[in-house]
Each structure stands twice: as structure tokens, then as C-alpha cells.
Design a protein around this motif. Structure first.
Motif, PDB file in Angstrom:
ATOM      1  N   VAL A   5     -24.519  62.739  14.124  1.00  0.00           N
ATOM      2  CA  VAL A   5     -24.153  61.443  13.555  1.00  0.00           C
ATOM      3  C   VAL A   5     -23.706  60.482  14.661  1.00  0.00           C
ATOM      4  O   VAL A   5     -24.099  59.306  14.681  1.00  0.00           O
ATOM      5  CB  VAL A   5     -23.043  61.619  12.501  1.00  0.00           C
ATOM      6  N   ALA A   6     -22.886  60.979  15.585  1.00  0.00           N
ATOM      7  CA  ALA A   6     -22.408  60.126  16.685  1.00  0.00           C
ATOM      8  C   ALA A   6     -23.563  59.707  17.581  1.00  0.00           C
ATOM      9  O   ALA A   6     -23.605  58.572  18.081  1.00  0.00           O
ATOM     10  CB  ALA A   6     -21.347  60.867  17.491  1.00  0.00           C
ATOM     11  N   ARG A   7     -24.509  60.607  17.805  1.00  0.00           N
ATOM     12  CA  ARG A   7     -25.664  60.275  18.656  1.00  0.00           C
ATOM     13  C   ARG A   7     -26.504  59.180  18.014  1.00  0.00           C
ATOM     14  O   ARG A   7     -26.927  58.226  18.686  1.00  0.00           O
ATOM     15  CB  ARG A   7     -26.507  61.530  18.899  1.00  0.00           C
ATOM     16  N   HIS A   8     -26.748  59.296  16.689  1.00  0.00           N
ATOM     17  CA  HIS A   8     -27.505  58.256  15.995  1.00  0.00           C
ATOM     18  C   HIS A   8     -26.771  56.916  16.069  1.00  0.00           C
ATOM     19  O   HIS A   8     -27.388  55.868  16.292  1.00  0.00           O
ATOM     20  CB  HIS A   8     -27.715  58.649  14.531  1.00  0.00           C
ATOM     21  N   ALA A   9     -25.455  56.947  15.854  1.00  0.00           N
ATOM     22  CA  ALA A   9     -24.675  55.714  15.883  1.00  0.00           C
ATOM     23  C   ALA A   9     -24.758  55.069  17.262  1.00  0.00           C
ATOM     24  O   ALA A   9     -24.965  53.850  17.388  1.00  0.00           O
ATOM     25  CB  ALA A   9     -23.223  56.012  15.527  1.00  0.00           C
ATOM     26  N   ARG A  10     -24.605  55.882  18.303  1.00  0.00           N
ATOM     27  CA  ARG A  10     -24.661  55.318  19.652  1.00  0.00           C
ATOM     28  C   ARG A  10     -26.030  54.715  19.941  1.00  0.00           C
ATOM     29  O   ARG A  10     -26.140  53.631  20.528  1.00  0.00           O
ATOM     30  CB  ARG A  10     -24.344  56.394  20.690  1.00  0.00           C
ATOM     31  N   GLN A  11     -27.095  55.410  19.554  1.00  0.00           N
ATOM     32  CA  GLN A  11     -28.442  54.901  19.801  1.00  0.00           C
ATOM     33  C   GLN A  11     -28.657  53.557  19.121  1.00  0.00           C
ATOM     34  O   GLN A  11     -29.237  52.632  19.711  1.00  0.00           O
ATOM     35  CB  GLN A  11     -29.468  55.918  19.307  1.00  0.00           C
ATOM     36  N   ARG A  12     -28.161  53.422  17.903  1.00  0.00           N
ATOM     37  CA  ARG A  12     -28.398  52.191  17.150  1.00  0.00           C
ATOM     38  C   ARG A  12     -27.541  51.041  17.675  1.00  0.00           C
ATOM     39  O   ARG A  12     -28.017  49.916  17.795  1.00  0.00           O
ATOM     40  CB  ARG A  12     -28.150  52.451  15.659  1.00  0.00           C
ATOM     41  N   TYR A  13     -26.279  51.318  18.008  1.00  0.00           N
ATOM     42  CA  TYR A  13     -25.438  50.273  18.584  1.00  0.00           C
ATOM     43  C   TYR A  13     -25.954  49.870  19.961  1.00  0.00           C
ATOM     44  O   TYR A  13     -25.966  48.680  20.309  1.00  0.00           O
ATOM     45  CB  TYR A  13     -23.994  50.767  18.691  1.00  0.00           C
ATOM     46  N   GLN A  14     -26.354  50.853  20.741  1.00  0.00           N
ATOM     47  CA  GLN A  14     -26.834  50.584  22.096  1.00  0.00           C
ATOM     48  C   GLN A  14     -28.123  49.765  22.052  1.00  0.00           C
ATOM     49  O   GLN A  14     -28.296  48.818  22.839  1.00  0.00           O
ATOM     50  CB  GLN A  14     -27.069  51.906  22.826  1.00  0.00           C
ATOM     51  N   ALA A  15     -29.035  50.108  21.145  1.00  0.00           N
ATOM     52  CA  ALA A  15     -30.285  49.356  21.029  1.00  0.00           C
ATOM     53  C   ALA A  15     -30.022  47.914  20.602  1.00  0.00           C
ATOM     54  O   ALA A  15     -30.654  46.972  21.099  1.00  0.00           O
ATOM     55  CB  ALA A  15     -31.210  50.042  20.030  1.00  0.00           C
ATOM     56  N   ALA A  16     -29.080  47.732  19.685  1.00  0.00           N
ATOM     57  CA  ALA A  16     -28.747  46.378  19.231  1.00  0.00           C
ATOM     58  C   ALA A  16     -28.187  45.550  20.382  1.00  0.00           C
ATOM     59  O   ALA A  16     -28.543  44.379  20.551  1.00  0.00           O
ATOM     60  CB  ALA A  16     -27.743  46.447  18.090  1.00  0.00           C
ATOM     61  N   ALA A  17     -27.318  46.141  21.191  1.00  0.00           N
ATOM     62  CA  ALA A  17     -26.741  45.422  22.331  1.00  0.00           C
ATOM     63  C   ALA A  17     -27.819  45.041  23.336  1.00  0.00           C
ATOM     64  O   ALA A  17     -27.819  43.929  23.876  1.00  0.00           O
ATOM     65  CB  ALA A  17     -25.673  46.285  23.006  1.00  0.00           C
ATOM     66  N   ALA A  18     -28.766  45.950  23.566  1.00  0.00           N
ATOM     67  CA  ALA A  18     -29.816  45.696  24.557  1.00  0.00           C
ATOM     68  C   ALA A  18     -30.756  44.585  24.119  1.00  0.00           C
ATOM     69  O   ALA A  18     -31.340  43.888  24.960  1.00  0.00           O
ATOM     70  CB  ALA A  18     -30.602  46.977  24.807  1.00  0.00           C
ATOM     71  N   GLN A  19     -30.912  44.402  22.824  1.00  0.00           N
ATOM     72  CA  GLN A  19     -31.852  43.413  22.313  1.00  0.00           C
ATOM     73  C   GLN A  19     -31.228  42.042  22.108  1.00  0.00           C
ATOM     74  O   GLN A  19     -31.936  41.107  21.733  1.00  0.00           O
ATOM     75  CB  GLN A  19     -32.452  43.926  21.003  1.00  0.00           C
ATOM     76  N   LEU A  20     -29.943  41.920  22.330  1.00  0.00           N
ATOM     77  CA  LEU A  20     -29.278  40.623  22.207  1.00  0.00           C
ATOM     78  C   LEU A  20     -29.207  39.955  23.577  1.00  0.00           C
ATOM     79  O   LEU A  20     -28.841  40.584  24.566  1.00  0.00           O
ATOM     80  CB  LEU A  20     -27.862  40.805  21.630  1.00  0.00           C
ATOM     81  N   GLY A  21     -29.539  38.677  23.609  1.00  0.00           N
ATOM     82  CA  GLY A  21     -29.541  37.955  24.875  1.00  0.00           C
ATOM     83  C   GLY A  21     -28.191  37.358  25.219  1.00  0.00           C
ATOM     84  O   GLY A  21     -27.193  37.550  24.513  1.00  0.00           O
ATOM     85  N   ASP A  22     -28.171  36.603  26.332  1.00  0.00           N
ATOM     86  CA  ASP A  22     -26.921  35.995  26.786  1.00  0.00           C
ATOM     87  C   ASP A  22     -26.393  34.964  25.804  1.00  0.00           C
ATOM     88  O   ASP A  22     -25.188  34.697  25.769  1.00  0.00           O
ATOM     89  CB  ASP A  22     -27.127  35.335  28.156  1.00  0.00           C
ATOM     90  N   ASP A  23     -27.282  34.374  25.017  1.00  0.00           N
ATOM     91  CA  ASP A  23     -26.831  33.368  24.060  1.00  0.00           C
ATOM     92  C   ASP A  23     -26.022  33.990  22.920  1.00  0.00           C
ATOM     93  O   ASP A  23     -25.340  33.276  22.183  1.00  0.00           O
ATOM     94  CB  ASP A  23     -28.024  32.607  23.474  1.00  0.00           C
ATOM     95  N   ALA A  24     -26.108  35.306  22.786  1.00  0.00           N
ATOM     96  CA  ALA A  24     -25.351  36.006  21.738  1.00  0.00           C
ATOM     97  C   ALA A  24     -24.400  37.014  22.362  1.00  0.00           C
ATOM     98  O   ALA A  24     -24.151  38.076  21.800  1.00  0.00           O
ATOM     99  CB  ALA A  24     -26.309  36.704  20.774  1.00  0.00           C
ATOM    100  N   TRP A  25     -23.839  36.660  23.512  1.00  0.00           N
ATOM    101  CA  TRP A  25     -23.016  37.639  24.232  1.00  0.00           C
ATOM    102  C   TRP A  25     -21.768  38.078  23.469  1.00  0.00           C
ATOM    103  O   TRP A  25     -21.363  39.239  23.591  1.00  0.00           O
ATOM    104  CB  TRP A  25     -22.653  37.116  25.626  1.00  0.00           C
ATOM    105  N   PRO A  26     -21.095  37.228  22.657  1.00  0.00           N
ATOM    106  CA  PRO A  26     -19.938  37.757  21.915  1.00  0.00           C
ATOM    107  C   PRO A  26     -20.327  38.896  20.969  1.00  0.00           C
ATOM    108  O   PRO A  26     -19.620  39.907  20.865  1.00  0.00           O
ATOM    109  CB  PRO A  26     -19.431  36.529  21.137  1.00  0.00           C
ATOM    110  N   LEU A  27     -21.483  38.744  20.296  1.00  0.00           N
ATOM    111  CA  LEU A  27     -21.955  39.794  19.399  1.00  0.00           C
ATOM    112  C   LEU A  27     -22.405  41.008  20.202  1.00  0.00           C
ATOM    113  O   LEU A  27     -22.154  42.153  19.820  1.00  0.00           O
ATOM    114  CB  LEU A  27     -23.106  39.252  18.542  1.00  0.00           C
ATOM    115  N   ARG A  28     -23.062  40.747  21.333  1.00  0.00           N
ATOM    116  CA  ARG A  28     -23.516  41.850  22.184  1.00  0.00           C
ATOM    117  C   ARG A  28     -22.338  42.668  22.697  1.00  0.00           C
ATOM    118  O   ARG A  28     -22.412  43.899  22.764  1.00  0.00           O
ATOM    119  CB  ARG A  28     -24.318  41.294  23.365  1.00  0.00           C
ATOM    120  N   CYS A  29     -21.247  41.996  23.034  1.00  0.00           N
ATOM    121  CA  CYS A  29     -20.062  42.708  23.525  1.00  0.00           C
ATOM    122  C   CYS A  29     -19.517  43.671  22.474  1.00  0.00           C
ATOM    123  O   CYS A  29     -19.056  44.773  22.803  1.00  0.00           O
ATOM    124  CB  CYS A  29     -18.977  41.715  23.937  1.00  0.00           C
TER     125      CYS A  29
END
Length: 267
Positions: A5-29
């Protein structure tokens, strides 16, 4: 199972962060922070498995599909939404940890092995603790969002009674629907009763439409804050879940009112 469960959560959060650009840095953080939290959880679980079983967990260890505590669809909706804020992401993470608590509580209830029950109790405790910390972050994000959009005003203070504010807000929504009939469909999404008003029927309280809108939005915002405060002060799981439900409904209502106001302005 906890490792998976933790591995799936990390993969999904990590992928979301990687796909957000600098214009959405507060959300990416926020997503980067959530990914780091799950990475630490993975390290702790791997160390515990190594100590107990002499090896790290593998997918074959789980005899049935893992529970979807962090659905990819929900993460994608937040990531793709142009209206998403750090508050939105923290609120989603709070819900994910709430699900984890419910799941491990279920395991505690049905397990017949004492060791399994003890492990599930530990995971449930961790989920509850993490949820409390995430709620604090959600609260801070809500305050930042509120303060950023709040104009300086000398308007009189609203009452602090949630029941009274609910009644006043209901009257505002009813009056809004009388002053702007074209907004009626959107206002119905708020969840309150917007009665039919016959042509020429007296209004509840004559007032300019802009005044009614601003007052309704202010009251809806204050109710969201009150319910979030109740959740922060909850001392047991039943009170916490009730306050969270009230807060979620109130925030959804506030979003609907803002949508109605924005649609009217564009129209």
C-alpha cells in the motif's frame, strides 16, 4: 500488505509531483512531501520485515489484491484540476489516511491471530497519527487560501454559532435565487432548499444582489472554518469523522456558491 500500500501511494504521489510544472510548484511541493512521507514509511516497513523474516517483502507475499487506499483516479483529478490548491491535495491525503485507519481497524476486528491483530493495531495507530498531522497541514493551507483571497473589510463580525450561520446562509441562498432566477440551477447544487417564488411575491429581505452574494460567500467560508476547527479539536474517532463530514460538505457548498457567483459574473 502495508508495504504494498505504501509503495503504491509513493508511486502515485511521486508521479503527480513529477508531472507538475513550475507554475504549480505549491501543489507540487505537497505531492513531493507526501511522496517523502511514504518513502520513509517504506524504509521502516522494509526494516521491520527484514528483522522479523530475514528479507524484504515482495509482491508474491500478498495472497489477494491490495486495497485501493490511494486510487490513481483521485490523485489524477487533483493533479489535472486547474482549481486544485495545496489545501485540495492535503485534504485528499487526509482521506487516504482515514481509509487506512478504517482498513486496519477492519483487520483488527476479523483477525484471529494475535500477532496479526497486534500488527494491525500498530498500522491503525500510525494512520490515525498521520491523519492528525495531515489535518494540521490542511488547516494551514486553508488559512493561507482564505487570507490570500480575503479583501480588507470593515464588515461586522459574523456570529460564531454554526447553527445560526447555517440558518442565515440558507436565507441568503433563497434571496439570491429570488434576485437572480438564472442562478437557481447552480444554487440547487448547494444542497439547501430553494423554494419556488411566484412572480411578484415579496422577497425575504430586499438587498442588492452583489451584497447578498458577498454575504453568502462569507458565511459559507466561515462555516467551513468552524467545521474544520471542530475536526482539529475532536478527541475521538466518531466526533472526528462527523466533523470531517460536515467540513467536506461545507467546502463543497462553498465551491458551488463560488461557481454560481463566477458564472453570473461571466454571464
Amino acid at each position: 500488505m502495508a508495504f504494498g500500500v505504501a509503495r503504491h501511494a509513493r508511486q502515485r504521489y511521486q508521479a503527480a509531483a513529477a508531472q507538475l510544472g513550475d507554475d504549480a510548484w505549491p501543489l507540487r511541493c505537497v505531492f513531493e512531501t507526501l511522496s517523502a512521507i511514504e518513502a520513509r514509511r517504506l524504509d521502516q516497513l522494509a526494516a521491520a520485515c527484514l528483522q522479523s523474516f530475514g528479507r524484504q517483502p515482495v509482491a508474491a507475499d500478498v495472497p489477494w489484491p491490495l486495497p485501493e487506499l490511494v486510487p490513481d483516479r483521485e490523485v489524477a483529478e487533483v493533479r489535472h484540476s486547474e482549481l486544485a490548491t495545496p489545501f485540495t491535495a492535503w485534504a485528499m491525503a487526509v482521506e487516504h489516511r482515514r481509509r487506512a485507519f478504517v482498513f486496519w481497524s477492519y483487520v483488527i476486528a476479523v483477525a484471529t491471530d494475535a500477532a496479526v491483530q497486534a500488527a494491525a493495531e500498530g498500522f491503525a495507530h500510525d494512520a490515525l497519527r498521520d491523519g492528525n498531522l495531515l489535518r494540521q497541514e490542511r488547516r494551514l493551507a486553508w488559512r493561507a487560501l482564505r487570507d490570500a483571497g480575503r479583501p480588507q473589510s470593515s464588515a461586522p463580525a459574523e456570529p460564531q454559532s454554526a447553527a445560526l450561520l447555517e440558518s442565515l446562509l440558507q436565507q441568503d441562498v433563497m434571496l439570491w435565487s429570488q434576485l437572480a432566477p438564472r442562478d437557481r440551477e447552480l444554487l440547487l447544487r448547494v444542497g439547501g432548499r430553494v423554494p419556488d417564488v411566484a412572480p411578484g411575491e415579496a422577497m425575504l429581505e430586499p438587498a442588492p444582489l452583489d451584497t447578498v452574494k458577498r454575504r453568502a460567500l462569507r458565511r459559507a467560508e466561515q462555516l467551513s472554518e468552524l467545521y474544520l476547527d471542530d475536526a482539529d479539536r475532536a478527541t475521538d474517532q466518531v466526533s472526528l469523522e462527523f466533523a470531517q463530514q460536515q467540513a467536506a460538505q461545507s467546502i463543497t457548498r462553498l465551491a458551488s456558491l463560488r461557481q454560481a457567483a463566477a458564472s453570473a459574473a461571466l454571464g
